[in-house]
Design an enzyme around this catalytic site. Structure first.
Site, PDB file in Angstrom:
ATOM      1  N   HIS A 207       0.534  -1.237  -0.105  1.00  0.00           N
ATOM      2  CA  HIS A 207       0.015   0.056  -0.070  1.00  0.00           C
ATOM      3  C   HIS A 207       1.206   1.020   0.021  1.00  0.00           C
ATOM      4  O   HIS A 207       0.322   1.834  -0.345  1.00  0.00           O
ATOM      5  CB  HIS A 207      -1.046   0.182   0.828  1.00  0.00           C
ATOM      6  CG  HIS A 207      -0.189   0.074   2.456  1.00  0.00           C
ATOM      7  ND1 HIS A 207       0.643  -0.793   3.286  1.00  0.00           N
ATOM      8  CD2 HIS A 207      -0.275   1.265   3.515  1.00  0.00           C
ATOM      9  CE1 HIS A 207       1.237   0.267   4.265  1.00  0.00           C
ATOM     10  NE2 HIS A 207       0.751   1.086   3.943  1.00  0.00           N
TER      11      HIS A 207
HETATM   12  C1  UD1 Z   1      -2.166   5.477   5.577  1.00  0.00           C
HETATM   13  C2  UD1 Z   1      -0.435   5.881   6.577  1.00  0.00           C
HETATM   14  C3  UD1 Z   1       0.524   4.792   6.409  1.00  0.00           C
HETATM   15  C4  UD1 Z   1      -0.169   3.516   7.022  1.00  0.00           C
HETATM   16  C5  UD1 Z   1      -1.426   2.993   6.708  1.00  0.00           C
HETATM   17  C6  UD1 Z   1      -2.329   1.814   6.873  1.00  0.00           C
HETATM   18  C7  UD1 Z   1      -0.230   8.060   5.486  1.00  0.00           C
HETATM   19  C8  UD1 Z   1       0.934   9.284   5.120  1.00  0.00           C
HETATM   20  N1  UD1 Z   1       0.176   7.261   5.336  1.00  0.00           N
HETATM   21  O1  UD1 Z   1      -1.196   5.200   4.477  1.00  0.00           O
HETATM   22  O2  UD1 Z   1       1.381   5.306   7.394  1.00  0.00           O
HETATM   23  O3  UD1 Z   1       0.515   2.147   6.894  1.00  0.00           O
HETATM   24  O4  UD1 Z   1      -2.466   4.298   6.355  1.00  0.00           O
HETATM   25  O5  UD1 Z   1      -3.347   1.260   5.859  1.00  0.00           O
HETATM   26  O6  UD1 Z   1      -0.910   8.310   6.741  1.00  0.00           O
HETATM   27  N2  UD1 Z   1      -8.083   5.122  -0.138  1.00  0.00           N
HETATM   28  C9  UD1 Z   1      -9.885   4.713   0.340  1.00  0.00           C
HETATM   29  N3  UD1 Z   1     -10.507   4.118   0.951  1.00  0.00           N
HETATM   30  C10 UD1 Z   1      -9.982   4.321   2.506  1.00  0.00           C
HETATM   31  C11 UD1 Z   1      -8.835   5.110   2.385  1.00  0.00           C
HETATM   32  C12 UD1 Z   1      -7.676   5.388   1.129  1.00  0.00           C
HETATM   33  O7  UD1 Z   1     -10.165   4.385  -1.438  1.00  0.00           O
HETATM   34  O8  UD1 Z   1     -10.911   4.662   3.543  1.00  0.00           O
HETATM   35  C13 UD1 Z   1      -7.861   5.262  -0.693  1.00  0.00           C
HETATM   36  C14 UD1 Z   1      -7.472   6.671  -1.677  1.00  0.00           C
HETATM   37  O9  UD1 Z   1      -7.282   6.798  -2.996  1.00  0.00           O
HETATM   38  C15 UD1 Z   1      -6.598   7.459  -0.830  1.00  0.00           C
HETATM   39  C16 UD1 Z   1      -5.578   6.799  -0.790  1.00  0.00           C
HETATM   40  O10 UD1 Z   1      -6.441   5.010  -0.622  1.00  0.00           O
HETATM   41  O11 UD1 Z   1      -5.647   8.605  -1.434  1.00  0.00           O
HETATM   42  C17 UD1 Z   1      -3.739   6.274  -0.087  1.00  0.00           C
HETATM   43  O12 UD1 Z   1      -5.351   6.815   1.414  1.00  0.00           O
HETATM   44  P1  UD1 Z   1      -3.687   7.041   2.724  1.00  0.00           P
HETATM   45  O13 UD1 Z   1      -4.936   7.454   3.967  1.00  0.00           O
HETATM   46  O14 UD1 Z   1      -3.227   8.531   2.148  1.00  0.00           O
HETATM   47  O15 UD1 Z   1      -2.925   6.189   2.665  1.00  0.00           O
HETATM   48  P2  UD1 Z   1      -2.630   4.797   2.955  1.00  0.00           P
HETATM   49  O16 UD1 Z   1      -1.550   4.186   1.960  1.00  0.00           O
HETATM   50  O17 UD1 Z   1      -3.528   3.773   3.198  1.00  0.00           O
END
Ligand code: UD1
Length: 360
Positions: A207
């Protein structure tokens, strides 16, 4: 006045729900503990499913910030969280790990003069531009209490000049898992569902931005999957799905006959498939440890790890190098089960007693 202190836990992402689950029952007994969800993770599979299976109390407030660039997300959290914290007047704010929710929680509390306890403090990858490294450094330097899961983490803080409030408490993720071993081991229904056999497949998760937001890295990942001698069970993070589509790489992944993709698993299901896997391949920090706690070898799809202790216990850094992965899979060594609970109290008890003596 003799009353229990008000403590707010700020959470927003999956690994934070897991740490919170280990701490919540004890905190609820001795404090007015309230959960504030930033809404960073919002999909049912990424948030609701965890709250339900971990029996977490419903958050007092959900800020529903959702996704966005780092600035947008953190900015929205700051604005909304500040209002909540002013209204709820906590004596301490707890932040967890290294996500944008951790950063926002720490900044808001520091500016309002509220002491911060940082759970899983002191972790370092020494990769300066990694978003998590920025978040954890800021949170550490703003916190009063630093709860370290490992001795290495405590040493990192001391080297950065932090002198007070360092508590080596052990690993909350270990505690939760250790309390749940029976439940995790019992069920084989997922193996049946995916037509897998115990120790006959590899569990893979990715991820991190470094893996998913770069087309060439995703192509390498597909090669790794393609050359695997065993079936691969791949619960896909929504970000990874989005990037595979964006880079038009569906054709690199889809035709791999032994690749079984699925939605993200909730905690107990993920632990169950990690326990039965022959090996885990991941770029997650938490899953690296959890697999080893369960006795399953790990191939970390990165060049470095914050959990350096795991390198002596069956964690291999393989980057996104298909040749290294193949060699490592051919020579899987047995893992010595690790126990990251310092002698004496359990991590949650250590954390809670340190908080209470700080607030006395
Ligand atoms: C985040 C944390 C990471 C942690 C991880 C656990 C940061 C910078 N990163 O990464 O440290 O290890 O969570 O999973 O805070 N999205 C969805 N649905 C959701 C959540 C996310 O579709 O419920 C998609 C969106 O396109 C979003 C992308 O995933 O932009 C990334 O989500 P984000 O929360 O920014 O970072 P993670 O990769 O989940």
């Amino acid at each position: 006045m003799n009353r229990s202190p008000k403590i707010l836990s700020i959470v927003g992402a999956r690994p934070q729900f897991i740490k919170l689950a280990a701490l919540t029952p004890g905190l609820a007994r001795v404090s007015q503990h309230e959960i504030i969800h930033t809404g960073q993770h919002y999909d049912e599979a990424m948030s609701g499913a965890f709250f339900r299976s971990l029996k977490l109390p419903k958050p007092k407030v959900n800020l529903e910030v959702g996704s966005g660039s780092h600035g947008e997300m953190t900015g929205r959290m700051l604005v909304e969280l500040e209002k909540v914290v002013i209204r709820r007047k906590p004596e301490m704010l707890l932040v967890y790990g290294d996500t944008n929710s951790t950063l926002a929680g720490a900044l808001v509390a520091a500016k309002l003069g509220i002491p911060i306890g940082h759970i899983e403090a002191g972790m370092r990858s020494f990769v300066r531009d990694m978003p998590e490294e920025i978040n954890r450094k800021v949170a550490d330097h703003l916190s009063s209490l630093h709860f370290c899961a490992s001795k290495t983490a405590a040493g990192n803080l001391k080297r950065e000049g932090i002198k007070e409030g360092i508590i080596y408490c052990g690993d909350l993720m270990f505690e939760l898992l250790d309390n749940s071993r029976k439940r995790i081991a019992k069920d084989q229904s997922l193996l049946k569902k995916y037509k897998l056999t115990s120790k006959g497949y590899i569990l893979a998760t990715v991820h991190r931005a470094a893996t998913t937001d770069d087309r060439a890295s995703l192509v390498k990942l597909a090669k790794i999957f393609e050359s695997s001698p065993l079936p691969i069970l791949f619960p896909i993070h929504p970000r990874t799905v989005a990037r595979i589509r964006q880079f038009r790489l569906q054709r690199a992944f889809m035709p791999i006959p032994h690749l079984k993709t699925t939605d993200p698993f909730e905690y107990f299901d993920l632990m169950n498939v990690a326990l039965h896997a022959k090996a885990v391949m991941t770029d997650s920090g938490g899953l690296q440890k959890e697999a080893l706690f369960l006795g399953t070898p790990v191939l970390t799809l990165r060049e470095e790890t914050e959990w350096v202790e795991t390198l002596k216990q069956g964690n291999r850094l393989v980057g996104l190098d298909a040749t290294k992965v193949k060699k490592t899979l051919a020579n899987l060594s047995k893992v010595q089960k690790i126990n990251w609970t310092p002698a004496g109290k359990r991590p949650s008890e250590r954390i809670i007693s340190a908080i209470l003596s700080f607030l006395k």
